[in-house]
Write an enzyme that holds these catalytic residues in place. Structure first.
Site, mmCIF file in Angstrom:
data_model
loop_
_atom_site.group_PDB
_atom_site.id
_atom_site.type_symbol
_atom_site.label_atom_id
_atom_site.label_comp_id
_atom_site.label_asym_id
_atom_site.label_seq_id
_atom_site.Cartn_x
_atom_site.Cartn_y
_atom_site.Cartn_z
ATOM 1 N N GLY A 113 44.427 38.190 35.389
ATOM 2 C CA GLY A 113 44.983 39.464 34.975
ATOM 3 C C GLY A 113 45.499 39.412 33.551
ATOM 4 N N GLY A 138 48.227 39.290 30.531
ATOM 5 C CA GLY A 138 49.520 38.645 30.331
ATOM 6 C C GLY A 138 49.385 37.257 29.736
ATOM 7 C CB ILE A 180 51.655 33.420 32.823
ATOM 8 C CG1 ILE A 180 53.103 33.434 32.303
ATOM 9 C CG2 ILE A 180 51.479 32.269 33.813
ATOM 10 C CD1 ILE A 180 54.149 33.751 33.359
ATOM 11 C CD GLU A 201 41.006 45.925 37.053
ATOM 12 O OE1 GLU A 201 41.167 47.143 36.894
ATOM 13 O OE2 GLU A 201 41.797 45.223 37.717
ATOM 14 C CG LEU A 212 57.142 43.895 36.441
ATOM 15 C CD1 LEU A 212 57.356 45.401 36.476
ATOM 16 C CD2 LEU A 212 57.373 43.355 35.032
ATOM 17 N N GLY A 230 43.863 45.765 39.565
ATOM 18 C CA GLY A 230 43.109 45.106 40.628
ATOM 19 C C GLY A 230 43.879 44.042 41.370
#
Length: 316
Positions: free
Chosen positions: A100, A102, A104, A123, A198, A221
């Site tokens: 995803g 970000g 990290i 995605e 979060l 996703g």
């Protein structure tokens, strides 16, 4: 009343096909279902996959010439490196990856240089994948579907990324109902999903799109890939987050989510939650076990208070 799709495309090839470029997501699924009016951006890269619109499917077009959106580089913190290290060492050779957005997830990709025969079904394609593809770490040779191809729905990053996907037959852009279909994800052996959140509560519920009722984003996703990964043979799903806010004033491992928070990934499909203090394996565990394991990866300064709250809730 008639439907009309508005989309940005690359210039056409000699066969009259326009490419949706860096964004297949929802629009690609509408090719052949509705007429298109397109803006031909001369800076949009021509890409391959299920994202081609023929001139015969257009009711018209206009032309433009402007740069694509760039995702600014995020500063990487030591906590990010620690979290990424826990994830990277659990990824097997031959795994198929989804990462995803970000810092990290990107950092995890940066630690996979020593791996072999990785695949991609994601995605979002980010800059973190480029070196792994160019260095032969990502080959796609062990995938069950789309062998030897990197499959994505979107690309978002730097100019280097946009130049990389341009006319690259090794990267294919597919609609999101294909890339994110949990049945397709589960069909790959050793699928690994890496997504940020979060906050996480003692039940393992992940709020990844809002803090309470204050929305930051949408679900994307994450729940699709989390579901598919745990159904995959030897699959793993990692939810990653720093244990606290940047100033260490608030724990992001909480007894209960903020009131009004949307649960993005629900407790029954959460597998591993990772902070800089370790990995909490939650899949198939009891509420008591979940609570113990999540407190153990919370920041030490909050653990006593979290344990007190757990006893108040009768989780411990």
């Amino acid at each position: 009343r008639h439907s009309l799709v508005l989309a940005v495309v690359s210039p056409p090839d000699r066969h009259g096909y326009f490419s949706l470029g860096t964004n297949a997501d929802y629009v690609a699924a509408l090719i052949g279902e509705a007429p298109f009016f397109v803006e031909v951006n001369h800076q949009m890269p021509r890409t391959y996959g299920e994202n081609q619109v023929h001139v015969s499917q257009l009711v018209g077009w206009c032309e433009a010439d402007y740069p694509l959106t760039h995702l600014p580089a995020r500063p990487v913190r030591e906590t990010d490196r620690k979290i990424a290290g826990y994830v990277a060492k659990r990824i097997r050779d031959g795994a198929t990856l989804q990462a995803g957005i970000g810092s990290i997830p990107d950092e995890v990709l940066g630690l996979l240089d020593g791996h072999k025969d990785l695949g991609v079904n994601t995605e979002l394609l980010s800059d973190g994948f480029i070196d792994l593809i160019e260095n032969g770490v990502i080959t796609g040779t062990r995938k069950r579907t789309h062998r030897n191809k990197t499959i994505t729905s979107n690309a978002l990053g730097s100019n280097r990324l946009y130049e990389f996907v341009e006319e690259n037959p090794g990267v294919e852009f597919w609609p999101v109902d294909h890339t994110n279909d949990d049945r397709n994800v589960a069909g790959e052996d050793s699928f690994v999903a890496i997504n940020a959140t979060l906050e996480v509560d003692f039940l393992g519920q992940c709020a990844s799109e809002s803090l309470g009722s204050e929305y930051w984003s949408s679900s994307g996703g994450q729940p699709d890939f989390a579901r598919g990964a745990i159904l995959s043979e030897l699959g793993q799903s990692f939810i990653v987050l720093r244990s606290t806010t940047a100033d260490e004033s608030i724990s992001r491992i909480v007894a209960q989510l903020h009131p009004g928070a949307a649960v993005t990934t629900f407790k029954n499909v959460v597998d591993c939650v990772v902070t800089e203090f370790g990995v909490a394996e939650l899949h198939g565990s009891t509420i008591r076990e979940r609570t113990h394991r999540l407190i153990s990866i919370a920041h030490p300064k909050f653990r006593d208070d979290l344990e007190r709250r757990a006893k108040e809730l009768e989780y411990l």
